[in-house]
Design a protein around this motif. Structure first.
Motif, mmCIF file in Angstrom:
data_model
loop_
_atom_site.group_PDB
_atom_site.id
_atom_site.type_symbol
_atom_site.label_atom_id
_atom_site.label_comp_id
_atom_site.label_asym_id
_atom_site.label_seq_id
_atom_site.Cartn_x
_atom_site.Cartn_y
_atom_site.Cartn_z
ATOM 1 N N SER A 80 0.848 -1.187 0.000
ATOM 2 C CA SER A 80 0.000 0.000 0.000
ATOM 3 C C SER A 80 0.893 1.250 0.000
ATOM 4 O O SER A 80 1.958 1.251 0.595
ATOM 5 C CB SER A 80 -0.925 -0.021 1.215
ATOM 6 O OG SER A 80 -0.185 -0.255 2.397
ATOM 7 N N ASN B 94 1.470 4.065 1.430
ATOM 8 C CA ASN B 94 1.430 4.930 2.607
ATOM 9 C C ASN B 94 2.723 4.745 3.394
ATOM 10 O O ASN B 94 3.355 3.687 3.290
ATOM 11 C CB ASN B 94 0.237 4.552 3.502
ATOM 12 C CG ASN B 94 0.243 3.073 3.858
ATOM 13 O OD1 ASN B 94 0.254 2.224 2.970
ATOM 14 N ND2 ASN B 94 0.261 2.754 5.134
ATOM 15 N N SER C 242 -3.948 3.603 5.321
ATOM 16 C CA SER C 242 -3.768 3.265 3.913
ATOM 17 C C SER C 242 -4.437 4.313 3.008
ATOM 18 O O SER C 242 -5.403 4.963 3.394
ATOM 19 C CB SER C 242 -4.359 1.889 3.633
ATOM 20 O OG SER C 242 -3.653 0.914 4.350
ATOM 21 N N GLU D 252 -7.784 -3.475 1.933
ATOM 22 C CA GLU D 252 -6.825 -4.278 1.186
ATOM 23 C C GLU D 252 -7.358 -5.668 0.876
ATOM 24 O O GLU D 252 -8.363 -6.112 1.433
ATOM 25 C CB GLU D 252 -5.518 -4.419 1.980
ATOM 26 C CG GLU D 252 -4.729 -3.140 2.158
ATOM 27 C CD GLU D 252 -5.142 -2.361 3.388
ATOM 28 O OE1 GLU D 252 -6.247 -2.596 3.935
ATOM 29 O OE2 GLU D 252 -4.350 -1.501 3.817
ATOM 30 N N HIS E 212 -1.176 -0.544 13.437
ATOM 31 C CA HIS E 212 -1.068 -0.257 12.021
ATOM 32 C C HIS E 212 -2.218 0.679 11.693
ATOM 33 O O HIS E 212 -3.113 0.859 12.515
ATOM 34 C CB HIS E 212 -1.151 -1.581 11.255
ATOM 35 C CG HIS E 212 -0.541 -1.511 9.879
ATOM 36 N ND1 HIS E 212 0.487 -0.684 9.557
ATOM 37 C CD2 HIS E 212 -0.831 -2.167 8.739
ATOM 38 C CE1 HIS E 212 0.807 -0.853 8.288
ATOM 39 N NE2 HIS E 212 0.013 -1.743 7.755
HETATM 40 MG MG MG Z 1 -0.193 -1.783 3.934
#
Ligand code: MG
Ligand code: TXA
Length: 316
Positions: A144, A146, A152, A181, A230
């Motif tokens: 991703s 980011n 994200s 995702e 995360h």
């Molecule tokens: Mg990721």
């Protein structure tokens, strides 16, 4: 390295050919997929792949997903199986990543797999991703787009905010339709859900005719990147909130009074598409806290709750 002039490419033939040219020259190109924006590099080029880790601040032990244009292209890199064939027929192109034994001598950079004996691979469904992969005509490693550990990106503006000056280009395809995702499925043994995502586990179980094993603990060998903290906004995040304190903004779901609503009608599909966008938007207001309404833990709700739990986890 924060001094690259990042090109903003439009979603047309000239933007696509420039994006493919930059990839061939070892450049980093962010591109839209149906899930989130990916940060692409030629998966055969060690230096280009190393730059992905550098641009994101990503730990080198966390392997990357390789993106290819078709299931037959995927079979050049991994040992295929009947189960892989069944799932690819059902869900590719689309938001499903298969983790399969890596074939030796494929020419992929060892940095892509972080030296694991397996490779994560998928065929994205977004038309621009598909056209880019066909024009480039090679494997594209793409996490991703980011900075590591942050929310994200589901728009080109999110990518610009996080990575401008560190990457060669962004191919702007507008907002990503799925918004979370890909589902990651380990297929080197019993089919195991490594990350809930855009294809609900129930749909996969229906095709397999058997329940999936679930990856439970953070086993670094099977799910190296599933760190607990995360997708973290600046604000602290509190889940299953039915009311807010004075310093919190409510991210709602269903018919509630809130700062932003993931889906006023309670649609999980709409909530997934809005999730990262709304987290970025609320975080930009710099509240002390973001409180989130309860979200049902079925179908796409499992991927949404997984991302929210990580956003809410202690940051150390
Ligand atoms: Mg990721
Ligand atoms: O939807 C997606 O999958 C997006 C778009 C761009 O395709 N990509 C994405 O990549 O989410 P990333 O790097 O943010 O997440 C990939 C995850 C990481 O948690 C990584 O540890 C895991 O896939 N992974 C990669 N290779 C693996 C392997 N061989 N075995 C197990 N997990 C693997």
């Amino acid at each position: 390295m924060n001094n690259i002039q990042t090109e903003h490419l439009s979603p047309d033939a000239s933007g696509l050919s420039r994006a493919a040219e930059l990839l061939s020259a070892g450049g980093l190109v962010a591109f839209p997929t149906e899930t989130v924006y990916g940060l692409g590099a030629d998966a055969r080029n060690d230096l280009a792949v190393a730059r992905i880790f550098e641009a994101k601040g990503r730990p080198r032990f966390n392997p990357l997903i390789v993106h290819v244009a078709s299931a037959s292209a995927a079979q050049r890199y991994v040992t295929w199986s009947d189960t892989a064939e069944k799932l690819a027929r059902a869900f590719w192109p689309g938001p499903l990543t298969l983790v399969l034994p890596l074939k030796p001598g494929t020419g992929l950079s060892p940095l892509v797999t972080a030296e694991l004996p397996t490779l994560a691979i998928r065929v994205p469904a977004h038309p621009l991703a598909h056209q880019l992969l066909s024009t480039f005509d090679g494997p594209v490693a793409a996490p991703s787009a980011n900075p590591s550990g942050k929310i994200s990106p589901t728009t080109a503006a999110h990518v610009t905010e996080g990575l401008s000056g560190r990457i060669e280009a962004i191919l702007d395809g507008g907002p990503c339709p799925v918004g979370v995702e890909s589902t990651i499925l380990g297929l080197s043994g019993t089919p195991t859900l490594l990350r809930p995502g855009g294809i609900p586990a129930e749909a996969i179980e229906q095709i397999l005719g058997a329940p999936l094993a679930h990856h439970t603990t953070a086993d670094p060998l099977t799910a190296p990147g599933q760190m607990l903290s995360h997708y973290a906004p600046g604000a602290r995040v509190r889940l299953n909130a039915t009311s807010t304190t004075a310093d919190e903004l409510l991210l709602g779901f269903g018919p509630v009074d809130c700062a932003l609503n993931l889906s006023p009608t309670g649609s999980l599909t709409e909530a997934a598409a809005n999730l990262f966008h709304h987290l970025h938007a609320l975080d930009a207001k710099q509240p002390k806290g973001i409180a989130v309404s309860p979200i049902p833990d079925t179908g796409l709700g499992r991927a949404i709750n997984d991302r929210l739990r990580r956003a809410a986890a202690p940051r150390d």
